[in-house]
Write a protein that holds these residues in place. Sequence first.
Motif, mmCIF file in Angstrom:
data_model
loop_
_atom_site.group_PDB
_atom_site.id
_atom_site.type_symbol
_atom_site.label_atom_id
_atom_site.label_comp_id
_atom_site.label_asym_id
_atom_site.label_seq_id
_atom_site.Cartn_x
_atom_site.Cartn_y
_atom_site.Cartn_z
ATOM 1 N N SER A 47 41.070 -0.603 68.358
ATOM 2 C CA SER A 47 40.709 0.641 68.228
ATOM 3 C C SER A 47 39.055 0.721 68.273
ATOM 4 O O SER A 47 38.496 0.134 67.566
ATOM 5 C CB SER A 47 41.394 1.356 66.856
ATOM 6 O OG SER A 47 41.152 2.625 66.495
ATOM 7 N N SER A 48 38.600 2.078 68.881
ATOM 8 C CA SER A 48 37.207 2.168 68.903
ATOM 9 C C SER A 48 36.816 2.109 67.354
ATOM 10 O O SER A 48 37.014 3.244 66.664
ATOM 11 C CB SER A 48 36.989 3.493 69.582
ATOM 12 O OG SER A 48 35.663 3.662 69.415
ATOM 13 N N GLY A 49 35.781 1.290 66.977
ATOM 14 C CA GLY A 49 35.063 1.555 65.677
ATOM 15 C C GLY A 49 35.908 1.049 64.339
ATOM 16 O O GLY A 49 35.635 0.912 63.593
ATOM 17 N N THR A 50 36.878 0.553 64.629
ATOM 18 C CA THR A 50 37.713 -0.172 63.789
ATOM 19 C C THR A 50 37.859 -1.739 63.661
ATOM 20 O O THR A 50 37.954 -2.148 64.704
ATOM 21 C CB THR A 50 39.247 0.383 63.747
ATOM 22 O OG1 THR A 50 39.128 1.814 63.943
ATOM 23 C CG2 THR A 50 40.139 -0.026 62.712
ATOM 24 N N SER A 74 42.271 4.738 72.012
ATOM 25 C CA SER A 74 41.344 5.318 71.886
ATOM 26 C C SER A 74 40.141 5.078 72.917
ATOM 27 O O SER A 74 39.372 5.640 73.021
ATOM 28 C CB SER A 74 40.563 5.265 70.386
ATOM 29 O OG SER A 74 40.389 4.041 69.977
ATOM 30 N N GLN A 75 40.153 3.674 73.640
ATOM 31 C CA GLN A 75 39.121 3.219 74.619
ATOM 32 C C GLN A 75 39.958 2.229 75.134
ATOM 33 O O GLN A 75 40.627 1.416 74.459
ATOM 34 C CB GLN A 75 37.905 2.762 73.716
ATOM 35 C CG GLN A 75 36.969 2.399 74.590
ATOM 36 C CD GLN A 75 35.598 2.181 73.650
ATOM 37 O OE1 GLN A 75 35.628 2.473 72.449
ATOM 38 N NE2 GLN A 75 34.769 1.311 74.104
ATOM 39 N N GLU A 76 39.351 1.846 76.510
ATOM 40 C CA GLU A 76 39.925 0.570 77.014
ATOM 41 C C GLU A 76 39.355 -0.615 76.383
ATOM 42 O O GLU A 76 38.112 -0.820 76.351
ATOM 43 C CB GLU A 76 39.749 0.779 78.468
ATOM 44 C CG GLU A 76 40.160 -0.322 79.088
ATOM 45 C CD GLU A 76 39.865 -0.151 80.717
ATOM 46 O OE1 GLU A 76 39.460 -1.152 81.272
ATOM 47 O OE2 GLU A 76 40.011 0.889 81.293
ATOM 48 N N LEU A 77 40.174 -1.393 75.581
ATOM 49 C CA LEU A 77 39.684 -2.587 74.987
ATOM 50 C C LEU A 77 40.248 -3.923 75.314
ATOM 51 O O LEU A 77 41.559 -3.791 75.499
ATOM 52 C CB LEU A 77 39.680 -2.364 73.395
ATOM 53 C CG LEU A 77 38.946 -1.225 72.878
ATOM 54 C CD1 LEU A 77 39.199 -0.935 71.467
ATOM 55 C CD2 LEU A 77 37.328 -1.654 72.990
ATOM 56 N N ILE A 132 36.185 -8.703 70.710
ATOM 57 C CA ILE A 132 36.193 -7.706 71.707
ATOM 58 C C ILE A 132 35.079 -8.073 72.626
ATOM 59 O O ILE A 132 33.967 -8.378 71.899
ATOM 60 C CB ILE A 132 36.040 -6.499 70.975
ATOM 61 C CG1 ILE A 132 37.271 -6.026 70.508
ATOM 62 C CG2 ILE A 132 35.836 -5.426 72.186
ATOM 63 C CD1 ILE A 132 37.123 -4.623 69.587
ATOM 64 N N SER A 135 30.933 -7.441 72.337
ATOM 65 C CA SER A 135 30.642 -7.070 70.857
ATOM 66 C C SER A 135 29.849 -7.744 70.184
ATOM 67 O O SER A 135 30.055 -9.302 70.419
ATOM 68 C CB SER A 135 32.049 -6.434 70.107
ATOM 69 O OG SER A 135 32.553 -7.716 69.877
ATOM 70 N N GLN A 140 34.262 -6.979 64.864
ATOM 71 C CA GLN A 140 34.929 -6.995 66.243
ATOM 72 C C GLN A 140 35.441 -8.389 66.490
ATOM 73 O O GLN A 140 35.625 -8.503 67.667
ATOM 74 C CB GLN A 140 34.086 -6.229 67.062
ATOM 75 C CG GLN A 140 33.749 -4.935 66.969
ATOM 76 C CD GLN A 140 34.783 -3.955 66.803
ATOM 77 O OE1 GLN A 140 35.471 -3.616 67.425
ATOM 78 N NE2 GLN A 140 34.806 -3.596 65.405
#
Length: 147
Positions: A47-50, A74-77, A132, A135, A140
């Motif tokens: 999740s973005s920012g988690t 929330s974002q392509e990760l 990720i 990052s 991350q």
Amino acid sequence: MRAFGAAIALSLAAGPMAAQESGGTGFGLAGVLSASNKEDLPPITLSSGTPLAEEGWTLKSGTYYEFEIEGDGSQELALVGPEFFRAVWVDEIVVNGLEIRPLGLDSVEFDEAGVMEIGFVAIKPGRYYMKIPGSTGESQRIDITIE
């Protein structure tokens, strides 16, 4: 050929308790894939920012593990860990009830929300990670130790 057939007949006649009685592992007919050798790991969150996980994993070589990767869309990760995936034997990846049995794995990616389950046997002791890509933050990344 007769000797081979006789060996199979003897092993079948001995039954599943033979390994336990002869000082074997006692895993049963499925060996390291037996339920008694399986552990569930905490899920990884994409999740973005988690943060990916609350803490790292310490695994035991020869043990079967399962974990879920939960992407919220929330974002392509993606999640990469080529060294980790080469230190384990990936049994299966399950996505929407579809089972994938890969020969090898480098990374996985979530383009939208979903859940993926990965089952594997830890093999090669050492220190590894999944993260990720691109990052640099510690949250991350998940550090993994195989003992």
